[in-house]
Design an enzyme around this catalytic site. Structure first.
Site, PDB file in Angstrom:
ATOM      1  N   CYS A 131       3.475  43.130 -66.401  1.00  0.00           N
ATOM      2  CA  CYS A 131       3.977  42.013 -67.200  1.00  0.00           C
ATOM      3  C   CYS A 131       5.254  42.352 -67.949  1.00  0.00           C
ATOM      4  O   CYS A 131       5.896  41.463 -68.517  1.00  0.00           O
ATOM      5  CB  CYS A 131       2.897  41.553 -68.182  1.00  0.00           C
ATOM      6  SG  CYS A 131       1.576  40.596 -67.403  1.00  0.00           S
TER       7      CYS A 131
ATOM      8  N   ASP B  74      -1.034  28.481 -71.680  1.00  0.00           N
ATOM      9  CA  ASP B  74      -1.254  29.404 -70.578  1.00  0.00           C
ATOM     10  C   ASP B  74      -1.346  28.720 -69.226  1.00  0.00           C
ATOM     11  O   ASP B  74      -1.088  29.344 -68.192  1.00  0.00           O
ATOM     12  CB  ASP B  74      -2.536  30.210 -70.834  1.00  0.00           C
ATOM     13  CG  ASP B  74      -2.432  31.064 -72.091  1.00  0.00           C
ATOM     14  OD1 ASP B  74      -1.539  31.922 -72.132  1.00  0.00           O
ATOM     15  OD2 ASP B  74      -3.220  30.860 -73.024  1.00  0.00           O
TER      16      ASP B  74
ATOM     17  N   ASP C 289       0.525  33.560 -61.598  1.00  0.00           N
ATOM     18  CA  ASP C 289       1.043  34.792 -62.194  1.00  0.00           C
ATOM     19  C   ASP C 289       1.168  35.871 -61.124  1.00  0.00           C
ATOM     20  O   ASP C 289       0.269  36.041 -60.302  1.00  0.00           O
ATOM     21  CB  ASP C 289       0.110  35.279 -63.308  1.00  0.00           C
ATOM     22  CG  ASP C 289       0.860  36.060 -64.378  1.00  0.00           C
ATOM     23  OD1 ASP C 289       1.644  36.946 -64.004  1.00  0.00           O
ATOM     24  OD2 ASP C 289       0.653  35.793 -65.570  1.00  0.00           O
TER      25      ASP C 289
ATOM     26  N   ASP D 126      -5.438  33.676 -67.631  1.00  0.00           N
ATOM     27  CA  ASP D 126      -4.930  32.418 -68.183  1.00  0.00           C
ATOM     28  C   ASP D 126      -6.007  31.332 -68.166  1.00  0.00           C
ATOM     29  O   ASP D 126      -6.120  30.534 -69.101  1.00  0.00           O
ATOM     30  CB  ASP D 126      -3.722  31.935 -67.381  1.00  0.00           C
ATOM     31  CG  ASP D 126      -2.464  32.734 -67.663  1.00  0.00           C
ATOM     32  OD1 ASP D 126      -2.425  33.412 -68.705  1.00  0.00           O
ATOM     33  OD2 ASP D 126      -1.531  32.686 -66.849  1.00  0.00           O
TER      34      ASP D 126
ATOM     35  N   HIS E 172       0.392  32.945 -49.584  1.00  0.00           N
ATOM     36  CA  HIS E 172       1.701  33.020 -48.929  1.00  0.00           C
ATOM     37  C   HIS E 172       2.254  34.420 -49.129  1.00  0.00           C
ATOM     38  O   HIS E 172       2.111  35.010 -50.213  1.00  0.00           O
ATOM     39  CB  HIS E 172       2.667  31.995 -49.530  1.00  0.00           C
ATOM     40  CG  HIS E 172       3.987  31.946 -48.826  1.00  0.00           C
ATOM     41  ND1 HIS E 172       4.145  31.486 -47.540  1.00  0.00           N
ATOM     42  CD2 HIS E 172       5.232  32.334 -49.241  1.00  0.00           C
ATOM     43  CE1 HIS E 172       5.416  31.572 -47.184  1.00  0.00           C
ATOM     44  NE2 HIS E 172       6.094  32.083 -48.203  1.00  0.00           N
TER      45      HIS E 172
ATOM     46  N   ASP F 276      -4.091  34.481 -74.103  1.00  0.00           N
ATOM     47  CA  ASP F 276      -4.221  35.883 -73.720  1.00  0.00           C
ATOM     48  C   ASP F 276      -2.928  36.603 -74.082  1.00  0.00           C
ATOM     49  O   ASP F 276      -1.844  36.032 -74.084  1.00  0.00           O
ATOM     50  CB  ASP F 276      -4.596  36.056 -72.254  1.00  0.00           C
ATOM     51  CG  ASP F 276      -3.578  35.480 -71.274  1.00  0.00           C
ATOM     52  OD1 ASP F 276      -2.803  34.581 -71.670  1.00  0.00           O
ATOM     53  OD2 ASP F 276      -3.571  35.926 -70.118  1.00  0.00           O
TER      54      ASP F 276
END
Length: 345
Positions: A16, A49, A66, A89, A137, A224
């Protein structure tokens, strides 16, 4: 036998910590048109979120997405961490994840076995969360990235926003801070294996148990704590609710060793972006030193939940969380809005 791939060697940023800074992101989104739909309860124009769309009187669909570059070398573990982070999330909104789809950029330097291990890690965390992976994907690139789009469901009245904290609420944090600083120190081989493994286990741990427990209480708001750090997410929570979050800095749980590395200046790039974004809205008392402030701005990967719960239920919630989440603790309270959105003491 060829040496095993080290995924972090292929990535410029880790986990992150690769997120675009919140301030930069706000500028990017500011000029985009916002279309209204009475059933869209939460969209991209807020700092929540997930998006929330009401399907019926009794059901909302909750959606998030994410992904990030690797924060660990092992592909399987990377898959677990990235999936746990994406699912977080949904849990922060008080919802239950049901469907997930893979988002994958596989490096040309990864073998088929590496990719399979990565996906296996993600699959197992999704199934642990009670959801299903139904596709996804993938593309090729020099830097690997992995994550999920996740769909969950909740009753409209049960959806938790990050903007509904009320004065008098107590603030509970469910995981210790320091992931960004620790992984930065690990690049310099300064972290003992046992402590590094503790951080890895923490990042792999779902916020499902925390969600399952907190929804039994009068929780007014939740988010979060991930790439924007504790203070970045706290700043957004306070702004949205038009309150001030009073955080007791020395009550915030921190992973062992992190303060020492912070004092040494072993800080991830994302920490500086988070400080630039949130510091104008944060007032730190003279006793809160620079190293501790850096830790509070440190970007977290698959971090814990920051929960605003009615004061009368805070101790009971904290005790129940502690049965399975021993680091969960009260770190402050919500106050009427003052000049600063976050006050550190």
């Amino acid at each position: 036998m060829a040496d095993r791939i080290q995924l972090t060697k292929l990535a410029h940023c880790a986990g992150c910590g690769a997120k675009v800074g919140a301030g930069t992101l706000s500028k990017m989104l500011k000029s985009l048109p916002v279309h209204h739909d009475e059933r869209l309860l939460v969209g991209f124009d807020t700092s929540d979120d997930c998006s929330v769309y009401q399907l019926t009187d009794d059901c909302c669909v909750i959606q998030t997405l994410d992904f990030f570059p690797p924060i660990v070398d092992d592909p399987y573990t990377f898959g677990q961490i990235a999936a746990a982070n994406a699912l977080s999330d949904i849990f922060a909104m008080g919802a239950e994840p049901k469907l997930a789809m893979n988002i994958l950029c596989t490096s040309t330097k990864m073998t088929d076995m590496d990719v399979q291990a990565l996906l296996q890690g993600g699959y197992e965390k999704v199934y642990e969360a009670g959801a299903l992976i139904t596709g996804g994907h993938s593309i090729m690139g020099e830097e690997p990235k992995y994550g999920l789009s996740v769909t969950g469901f909740a009753h409209p009245e049960a959806v938790l926003l990050n903007s509904k904290a009320k004065p008098g609420d107590c603030l509970i944090l469910t995981k210790p801070l320091g992931i960004g600083i620790l992984t930065t120190a690990a690049k310099g081989e300064l972290v003992e294996p046992e402590l590094y493994q503790r951080a890895v286990v923490q990042m792999c741990t779902l916020n499902k148990q925390a969600r399952d427990i907190m929804v039994q209480y009068e929780v007014h708001a939740c988010t979060d704590v991930t790439g924007f750090g504790l203070l970045g997410h706290a700043y957004e929570m306070a702004q949205g609710a038009k309150v001030t979050l009073a955080v007791q800095a020395d009550a915030v749980p921190v992973l062992p060793g992190v303060r020492t590395w912070a004092e040494m200046g072993l800080l991830p790039e994302g920490m500086y972006r988070n400080r630039m974004f949130a510091e104008p809205g944060v007032h730190a008392a003279p006793g809160v030193d620079a190293a501790l402030q850096d830790i509070l701005y440190d970007p977290q990967t698959s971090g814990g939940l920051l929960i605003a719960v009615a004061e009368k239920q805070a101790d009971a919630l904290c005790r129940q969380l502690a049965d399975t989440i021993p680091c969960a603790c009260i770190i402050g309270q919500v106050e009427p809005q003052q000049e600063a959105f976050v006050h550190l003491s």
